[in-house]
Design an enzyme around this catalytic site. Structure first.
Site, PDB file in Angstrom:
ATOM      1  N   SER A   1     -13.764 -26.332  22.178  1.00 10.24           N
ATOM      2  CA  SER A   1     -13.305 -26.758  20.861  1.00 10.24           C
ATOM      3  C   SER A   1     -12.561 -28.080  21.031  1.00 10.24           C
ATOM      4  CB  SER A   1     -12.383 -25.676  20.291  1.00 10.24           C
ATOM      5  OG  SER A   1     -11.794 -26.099  19.091  1.00 10.24           O
TER       6      SER A   1
ATOM      7  N   LYS B   1     -17.660 -27.635  19.779  1.00  8.66           N
ATOM      8  CA  LYS B   1     -17.154 -27.436  18.405  1.00  8.66           C
ATOM      9  C   LYS B   1     -16.184 -28.561  18.098  1.00  8.66           C
ATOM     10  CE  LYS B   1     -13.770 -24.290  16.889  1.00  8.66           C
ATOM     11  NZ  LYS B   1     -13.256 -22.906  16.741  1.00  8.66           N
TER      12      LYS B   1
ATOM     13  N   LYS C   1     -13.293 -30.090  15.554  1.00  2.55           N
ATOM     14  CA  LYS C   1     -12.365 -29.816  14.465  1.00  2.55           C
ATOM     15  C   LYS C   1     -12.576 -30.887  13.404  1.00  2.55           C
ATOM     16  CE  LYS C   1      -9.935 -26.300  15.940  1.00  2.55           C
ATOM     17  NZ  LYS C   1      -9.851 -25.050  15.168  1.00  2.55           N
TER      18      LYS C   1
ATOM     19  N   ASP D   1     -15.230 -26.868  12.730  1.00  6.03           N
ATOM     20  CA  ASP D   1     -14.215 -25.901  12.283  1.00  6.03           C
ATOM     21  C   ASP D   1     -13.194 -26.631  11.411  1.00  6.03           C
ATOM     22  OD1 ASP D   1     -12.393 -23.879  11.948  1.00  6.03           O
ATOM     23  OD2 ASP D   1     -11.908 -23.637  14.081  1.00  6.03           O
TER      24      ASP D   1
ATOM     25  N   GLU E   1     -17.239 -23.492  10.400  1.00  5.42           N
ATOM     26  CA  GLU E   1     -16.232 -22.428  10.525  1.00  5.42           C
ATOM     27  C   GLU E   1     -15.101 -22.605   9.513  1.00  5.42           C
ATOM     28  OE1 GLU E   1     -14.985 -22.036  14.574  1.00  5.42           O
ATOM     29  OE2 GLU E   1     -13.254 -20.781  14.099  1.00  5.42           O
TER      30      GLU E   1
ATOM     31  N   ASP F   1     -13.228 -17.217  10.379  1.00  5.45           N
ATOM     32  CA  ASP F   1     -12.222 -17.005  11.420  1.00  5.45           C
ATOM     33  C   ASP F   1     -10.986 -16.411  10.737  1.00  5.45           C
ATOM     34  OD1 ASP F   1     -10.189 -17.255  13.318  1.00  5.45           O
ATOM     35  OD2 ASP F   1     -10.475 -19.386  13.703  1.00  5.45           O
TER      36      ASP F   1
ATOM     37  N   LYS G   1     -11.500 -12.678  17.153  1.00  2.00           N
ATOM     38  CA  LYS G   1     -10.309 -12.901  17.985  1.00  2.00           C
ATOM     39  C   LYS G   1      -9.533 -11.604  17.985  1.00  2.00           C
ATOM     40  CE  LYS G   1      -9.639 -17.820  16.856  1.00  2.00           C
ATOM     41  NZ  LYS G   1      -8.925 -18.760  15.948  1.00  2.00           N
TER      42      LYS G   1
ATOM     43  N   GLY H   1     -10.781 -18.455  20.311  1.00  4.65           N
ATOM     44  CA  GLY H   1      -9.695 -18.699  21.256  1.00  4.65           C
ATOM     45  C   GLY H   1      -8.455 -19.188  20.548  1.00  4.65           C
TER      46      GLY H   1
HETATM   47  O1  SMG Z   1      -8.689 -21.622  22.669  1.00 13.43           O
HETATM   48  O2  SMG Z   1      -9.974 -23.313  23.077  1.00 13.43           O
HETATM   49  C1  SMG Z   1      -9.221 -22.689  22.350  1.00 13.43           C
HETATM   50  C2  SMG Z   1      -8.952 -23.248  20.974  1.00 13.43           C
HETATM   51  C3  SMG Z   1     -10.010 -22.831  20.046  1.00 13.43           C
HETATM   52  O3  SMG Z   1     -10.203 -24.155  18.099  1.00 13.43           O
HETATM   53  C4  SMG Z   1      -9.682 -23.187  18.625  1.00 13.43           C
HETATM   54  N1  SMG Z   1      -8.838 -22.367  17.983  1.00 13.43           N
HETATM   55  O4  SMG Z   1      -9.299 -22.096  14.475  1.00 13.43           O
HETATM   56  O5  SMG Z   1     -10.533 -21.469  16.071  1.00 13.43           O
HETATM   57  C5  SMG Z   1      -9.494 -22.005  15.687  1.00 13.43           C
HETATM   58  C6  SMG Z   1      -8.448 -22.548  16.618  1.00 13.43           C
HETATM   59  C7  SMG Z   1      -7.128 -21.904  16.385  1.00 13.43           C
HETATM   60  C8  SMG Z   1      -6.036 -22.397  17.238  1.00 13.43           C
HETATM   61  S1  SMG Z   1      -5.638 -24.040  16.897  1.00 13.43           S
HETATM   62  C9  SMG Z   1      -4.166 -24.367  17.664  1.00 13.43           C
HETATM   63 MG    MG Z   2     -11.250 -21.438  13.894  1.00 13.79          MG
END
Ligand code: SMG
Ligand code: MG
Length: 368
Positions: free
Chosen positions: A128, A154, A156, A181, A206, A231, A255, A283
């Site tokens: 991510s 992925k 953001k 996401d 996402e 999510d 999760k 994650g």
């Molecule tokens: O654990 O590699 C990881 C981060 C994955 O993008 C990630 N998590 O919305 O899925 C999500 C985010 C939530 C945590 S952002 C600090």
């Molecule tokens: Mg997410």
């Protein structure tokens, strides 16, 4: 399931991230995590990690709140062999549930993967990538990750940082599995804008909308070709079933902390398989303790897509456990030792700990 522990220790740690991680709800420079150590009468230990962060930006939970709830409610009840009557607070509850489960499985000599019925000894890693100011830097990072072997990238996104960077990545990497996401940054009125993502051949979009918008997600999914993945919305087996049956998502991000524990995650796994929708393991930038749980979960048969299960080096110079390592083929081994299969290294724990507190059973009241 398990005998009460003799005591439970809380440890909050802080680890610098190798790179700042920006999402639509803020930028994280460090990973701060509350860890739970369940100590058995026999001296065996079990560990769990709370998925919350220092601030309640992803969900209502945050580390200070989790600490108090664990210390004053969840752990005292567990020391009496009871479950506290607590609503919500899924991440804090999961941390204790996992610590007790880990202790139990270590006693039995059973790995978490075996306990869950995992069918793979290696899982596929995705990564991510946070929002970057500059598209050339984003492209460089993605290139590095593709070279490292990740099976899915992925990105953001947020309003103002969505189509342009995603299109640039897709053009540079036409064959790489790609997803985005939004962490709930869009409104239903943005449907036409989001539908422009359909041209980019994404595995999924996402959590585009606010987490309580089940019907709005179903409407959005009907208006675009790209599968919607949920999510933040999916906080229980019940809401997951409703989302899937409503057509609010065609892909599930699972999760364990968000849904309230291993038992809830198993129920979601089974119902997702029953409905034939895609699923992958999410994650929360976990340390090795939480990562071990994610990797074991991802070994279950219903996980059909690479998850946000990256190796330790993606996050930290030095993890608090032995590091999780990804091979050049983009896969990572599932721990096969008893319980979660890893434990914090005492020196690293000592160096990264912000605070520690041990909760013991209350002395019996006089006359009781
Ligand atoms: O654990 O590699 C990881 C981060 C994955 O993008 C990630 N998590 O919305 O899925 C999500 C985010 C939530 C945590 S952002 C600090
Ligand atoms: Mg997410």
């Amino acid at each position: 399931m398990t005998a009460s522990p003799a005591a439970v220790e809380l440890v909050e740690v802080r680890l610098p991230l190798v790179r700042a991680f920006r999402t639509s709800f803020g930028t994280q420079l460090d990973k701060e995590a509350v860890l739970v150590r369940a100590i058995g009468e026999d001296g065996l230990e079990g560990w769990g990690e709370c998925a919350s962060a220092g601030t309640p930006a992803y969900s209502e939970e945050w580390n200070d709140g989790a600490w108090l709830l664990l210390r004053d409610h969840l752990i005292p009840a567990a020391l009496r062999g009871k479950a506290a009557s607590v609503k919500g607070h899924h991440m804090a509850r999961t941390a204790l549930e996992v610590a007790l489960l880990d202790l139990h499985l270590r006693r039995e000599g059973v790995s978490l993967r075996e306990h869950l019925g995992g069918v793979r000894d290696r899982i596929e890693c995705g990564v991510s990538v946070g929002i970057e100011e500059r598209t050339d830097e984003l492209l460089e990072m993605v290139a590095r990750h593709v070279d490292e072997g990740y099976r899915r990238i992925k990105l953001k996104i947020e309003p103002g940082a969505d189509l342009e960077p995603t299109r640039a990545v897709r053009e540079a990497f036409p064959d790489t599995p790609l997803s985005v996401d939004a962490n709930a940054a869009y409104r239903p009125e943005d449907a036409d804008h989001l539908a422009e993502l359909d041209a980019l051949d994404l595995d999924y979009l996402e959590q585009p909308l606010a987490r309580d918008r089940l019907l709005a997600h179903a409407d959005l999914q009907r208006s675009m070709r790209t599968p919607v993945c949920l999510d933040e919305t999916l906080t229980s087996p019940a809401v997951t079933e409703e989302a899937v049956r409503l057509g609010a998502c065609r892909v599930v991000n699972l999760k364990v902390g968000r849904v309230g524990g291993v038992a809830a995650a198993r129920r979601i796994h089974d119902l997702v398989v029953e409905h034939g929708v895609g699923m992958w393991c999410g994650g929360m930038l976990e340390t090795g303790v939480g990562r071990a749980v994610n990797v074991a979960l991802a070994s279950m048969p219903g996980f059909t897509m690479p998850g946000d299960t990256s190796p330790s080096s993606r996050y930290f110079e030095r993890d608090i456990t032995e590091p999780f390592v990804m091979d050049a083929d983009g896969t990572m081994a599932v721990p096969d030792g008893p319980g979660i299969g890893v434990t914090p290294i005492p020196e690293v724990l000592a160096e990264t700990a912000l605070r520690r507190e041990t909760v013991r059973p209350a002395a019996p009241r006089r006359g009781a």
